[in-house]
Design an enzyme around this catalytic site. Sequence first.
Site, short mmCIF file in Angstrom:
data_model
loop_
_atom_site.label_atom_id
_atom_site.label_comp_id
_atom_site.label_asym_id
_atom_site.label_seq_id
_atom_site.Cartn_x
_atom_site.Cartn_y
_atom_site.Cartn_z
N ASP A 1 -5.86 -5.37 10.57
CA ASP A 1 -7.18 -4.71 10.50
C ASP A 1 -8.31 -5.68 10.17
OD1 ASP A 1 -6.24 -4.98 7.91
OD2 ASP A 1 -6.70 -2.93 7.29
N LYS B 1 0.80 -1.23 0.00
CA LYS B 1 0.00 0.00 0.00
C LYS B 1 0.84 1.28 0.00
CE LYS B 1 -2.25 -1.59 3.65
NZ LYS B 1 -3.22 -1.81 4.74
MG MG Z 1 -8.85 0.79 7.92
#
Ligand code: MG
Length: 471
Positions: A212, A177
């Site tokens: 996450d 990312k």
């Molecule tokens: Mg998030």
Amino acid sequence: MASWITHRVQATTIGNVEGTREQMAAVNELERDFTISAEKLREVAEAIKVEMMKGLEKDNQTVPMVPSFVPGRLTGKETGSFLALDLGGTNLRVCQVNLLGDGKFTLRQEKFTVSEPLRTGPAQKLFDYLAECVDTYLTNYSSEDPQMPHATKLGFTFSFAVNQTAINRGTLLYWTKGFNCSGMDGKDIVGMLQDALLRKNVSVEVVALVNDTVGTLIAQSYREPDTVLGVILGTGTNGAYYEKVSNIKKLSGGNYSPGELMAVNTEWGAFDMERHVLPVTPYDNKLDRKSVNPRSQTYEKMISGMYLGEIVRNAVLHLVDCNLLFEAHSSVDLNRLWSFDSSYMSTIEADATPDLAHTQHVLESILNVPKTTLTDRRIVKKIVELVGTRAARLAAAGLVAVVEHCDALEEGCSVGIDGSLFQHYPSFRERIVAALHELVGDNADRIKLIEAADGSGIGAAMIACLASVKK
Ligand code: MG
Ligand code: ADP
């Protein structure tokens, strides 16, 4: 004048796009490139299942299948105030969850940004900044919140691929990312954050390292006990689900009871880095070459928020280069890497004005393309729809792979989904649902897609609670 007449005679229509024969041929070709058939989707789902099995068996597989070491689930009776630091990829949040003991909780959070130099510089600078954000949060609310002094345990949502060896221990496998900090090799991530907090005299103990997706899974399970899968559709994409510990063959040792479940972070974004299955287009390849992690995260790069706009940009520029859009003019902004934010796609998809005024705004006022015709804008809208639809359909293949792996289709299950892409992109949910129907027929109705907003932060605070109780 004659050429104008020829132009009109040759005008053709595809869907709601009308343009010259050359423009239509190019749009047709893009449609072919970006469309994924039901058969292909099934092939993708099957291939993900195979990779999941490999990842459960051994380390260093394409889909890493990282065990979370989260001990069980919350009962709802837990009380207390817990912190989470959620480093997502785009957003950084400090969250505080107060568990009220009756299945309910309250949440407060503050958002911070991570600058580009921090994303790609020395890791210690990044961690010092993370500690500073926790400090700022505690300072901001300590006077008004009597719970604050008790909020001393923190779950660290670190949403990158980690080799996790305990609930509070893990090392980075690889950055994704757009992050690429140096100095992480072999270092314990929890230790790095704890040291940074100590350097700032912040008396908070980091008790859990959380992905996450795992946070989203735990938070959603708290609300809906039939949750089997937590999904992220944000900057990146990933999924975590409950697996029988006995099926995690690579997990040696440990004191687990028969039938015990553990949340596993699939890291499915890495799927097909060999590029054997996914129908990668030249526009994907161009993005991949320019990314900080070429030849990896193939699946993620076709699905998630960090990348979709860039794929659109590449396809649009291709048509500009072929003299088929904007009278062959681009702009400095449109030429710039990553300048087409995925949120522009949402604006364009939602644009129902007759002259596509919102699309015009994005192209002419934000990206400073000198002039666009209605046909240009319709073509851009078409490209956006193609890229957005492909993303949702591929995401559906991941969902089905995990739900089928868990044998949860007959009984039905909930899937908690966090991330701005799922929350804000028009039709993303509907397109996932349509693809689910193509993949599993009417059984698709048994898969409940639930928006689990902020699940990653809430879940990490809940896991901090579980980790503290266990101690
Ligand atoms: Mg998030
Ligand atoms: P994180 O991944 O850091 O947890 P988010 O879930 O908010 O953060 O996802 C951020 C990503 O979502 C960014 O890549 C951004 O481009 C994308 N995004 C934000 N808003 C929208 C929107 N309205 N439509 C499509 N994509 C969006």
